[in-house]
Design a protein around this motif. Structure first.
Motif, PDB file in Angstrom:
ATOM      1  N   LEU A 198       1.980   6.804  -7.065  1.00 58.52           N
ATOM      2  CA  LEU A 198       1.010   7.425  -7.598  1.00 58.52           C
ATOM      3  C   LEU A 198       1.060   9.111  -7.180  1.00 58.52           C
ATOM      4  O   LEU A 198       0.458   9.874  -7.696  1.00 58.52           O
ATOM      5  CB  LEU A 198      -0.512   7.029  -7.103  1.00 58.52           C
ATOM      6  N   ASP A 199       1.685   9.242  -6.145  1.00 57.80           N
ATOM      7  CA  ASP A 199       1.865  10.437  -5.630  1.00 57.80           C
ATOM      8  C   ASP A 199       2.956  11.224  -6.258  1.00 57.80           C
ATOM      9  O   ASP A 199       4.276  10.967  -6.116  1.00 57.80           O
ATOM     10  CB  ASP A 199       2.200  10.726  -4.112  1.00 57.80           C
ATOM     11  N   ILE A 223       1.127   4.237  -2.789  1.00 61.28           N
ATOM     12  CA  ILE A 223       0.720   5.485  -2.689  1.00 61.28           C
ATOM     13  C   ILE A 223       2.049   6.525  -3.244  1.00 61.28           C
ATOM     14  O   ILE A 223       1.942   7.500  -3.767  1.00 61.28           O
ATOM     15  CB  ILE A 223       0.664   5.827  -1.131  1.00 61.28           C
ATOM     16  N   ASP A 224       3.265   6.062  -2.841  1.00 57.31           N
ATOM     17  CA  ASP A 224       4.318   6.671  -3.244  1.00 57.31           C
ATOM     18  C   ASP A 224       4.493   6.879  -4.720  1.00 57.31           C
ATOM     19  O   ASP A 224       4.945   7.736  -5.408  1.00 57.31           O
ATOM     20  CB  ASP A 224       5.737   6.129  -2.791  1.00 57.31           C
ATOM     21  N   PHE A 261       0.839  -1.086   0.008  1.00 59.41           N
ATOM     22  CA  PHE A 261      -0.034   0.020  -0.014  1.00 59.41           C
ATOM     23  C   PHE A 261       0.859   1.085  -0.069  1.00 59.41           C
ATOM     24  O   PHE A 261       0.620   2.328  -0.747  1.00 59.41           O
ATOM     25  CB  PHE A 261      -1.125  -0.106   1.129  1.00 59.41           C
ATOM     26  N   ALA A 262       1.991   1.304   0.801  1.00 55.49           N
ATOM     27  CA  ALA A 262       2.941   2.327   0.744  1.00 55.49           C
ATOM     28  C   ALA A 262       3.504   2.651  -0.522  1.00 55.49           C
ATOM     29  O   ALA A 262       3.571   3.824  -0.906  1.00 55.49           O
ATOM     30  CB  ALA A 262       3.880   2.199   2.061  1.00 55.49           C
TER      31      ALA A 262
END
Length: 346
Positions: free
Chosen positions: A63-64, A60-61, A56-57
């Motif tokens: 996609l950010d 997120i990283d 999950f991390a």
């Protein structure tokens, strides 16, 4: 035949009622619970939770796309970070959307870290002005609310406090903020000069340094007389907003205005519109000696900064560096940056 038909019906009825199952062995109540391995189950659960958390991390990283540190900012922009500006104040204060917080502007009553950031920016300019030709500096950003106007004002204040004669030109003829920040009248300005309805010197206004800078700051700057420094900073506001800002900024009159101001000052700082929405900054780049970009950590994306870098590269203007805004003013961060010497102690 009748008996066979009844037998078939009874078989169908029996299969519907029982589902076709047959009893193989009767269930027996166990005398003790089944054996279990709590340690194994706990380890498997922890490993599965850790794997899902890491996945999950990473997602997120990935996609950010926001830039979160100065090293990434330097790598994407291709130029050094000239200064790191901490977060000071908020965006809006007095209810209306046209009213901004004046907390990030000036050095009166603010944290010394803010003043030190723009002293560092002022010192960085010396390394790019070895031949004394760095006079007109264009300051812009990729998108709105990335700190270009605040950087322009505070850099001008820092230069004026060092004894330099500085003029700020508000060349953002779409959403100007300088008059609001500096408390200046905006009836006469750059637009009226370019339209031929006013002279250059009639459009200049003296900036009241006393309201923006504490007296103790003025006394620190090379022991110069603060009363004399109060006449070192002038500003030409935008004036009334014209219907054709790009045409005015690209006119021959604009080049004449810049040349006329360059003869009288040490530094001419031009605050412009953001680069990506409109082409005003790219038009003004031809009249400038250098450009400084501003970016905001955790807000500016690397795609936007790459696009800005490519657009600026096509103009041929000298991009000397980027100012990183939105840096979290944590004490440990500035101790690593070297700001702990004399600051931050309680």
């Amino acid at each position: 035949l009748l008996l066979q038909e009844k037998r078939t019906n009874l078989q169908l009825l029996a299969s519907v009622q029982t589902g076709g199952y047959r009893l193989v062995q009767r269930a027996v109540t166990p005398g003790s619970p089944l054996p279990s391995n709590n340690v194994r189950d706990a380890l498997l659960g922890a490993a599965l939770g850790l794997a899902l958390g890491l996945l999950f991390a990473f997602a997120i990283d990935y996609l950010d796309k926001r830039i979160k540190d100065e090293k990434t900012l330097e790598r994407v922009s291709g130029v050094p970070v000239l200064a790191s500006v901490p977060v000071v104040g908020g965006k809006w204060t007095r209810g209306g959307r046209s009213d901004r917080s004046i907390a990030p502007v000036g050095f009166k009553g603010t944290n010394p870290i803010l003043l030190e950031s723009f002293r560092r920016l002022r010192s960085s300019l010396l390394y790019f002005d070895l031949d004394g030709t760095l006079r007109t500096i264009l300051i812009s950003s990729g998108l709105p609310q990335e700190g270009k106007t605040v950087t322009t004002i505070n850099l001008a204040l820092s230069l004026a406090l060092s004894g330099k004669r500085v003029v700020i030109v508000e060349a953002d003829l779409r959403r100007p903020r300088l008059p609001e920040y500096l408390g200046l009248k905006n009836e006469v300005g750059l637009s009226t000069v370019l339209a031929g309805r006013s002279s250059v010197y009639h459009a200049l206004q003296l900036v009241d340094l006393d309201t923006l800078v504490g007296t103790h700051v003025g006394e620190e700057e090379d022991a110069l007389n603060f009363a004399q420094l109060c006449r070192n900073l002038y500003c030409m506001p935008s004036g009334p907003l014209p219907p054709n800002p790009a045409e005015l900024l690209g006119s021959a009159r604009m080049e004449q205005v810049i040349s006329e101001l360059e003869e009288k000052v040490d530094y001419l700082l031009i605050d412009t519109s953001p680069i990506l929405p409109v082409a005003d900054a790219l038009i003004l780049a031809q009249y400038s000696d250098a450009m400084i970009l501003t970016a905001r950590l955790y807000s500016t994306t690397w795609q936007a900064l790459e696009e800005v870098r490519d657009l600026v590269g096509k103009t041929g203007v000298r991009l000397i560096g980027v100012v990183a805004g939105g840096v979290k003013a944590e004490r440990r961060y500035y101790q690593k940056r070297g700001y702990a010497y004399g600051y931050g102690q309680k």
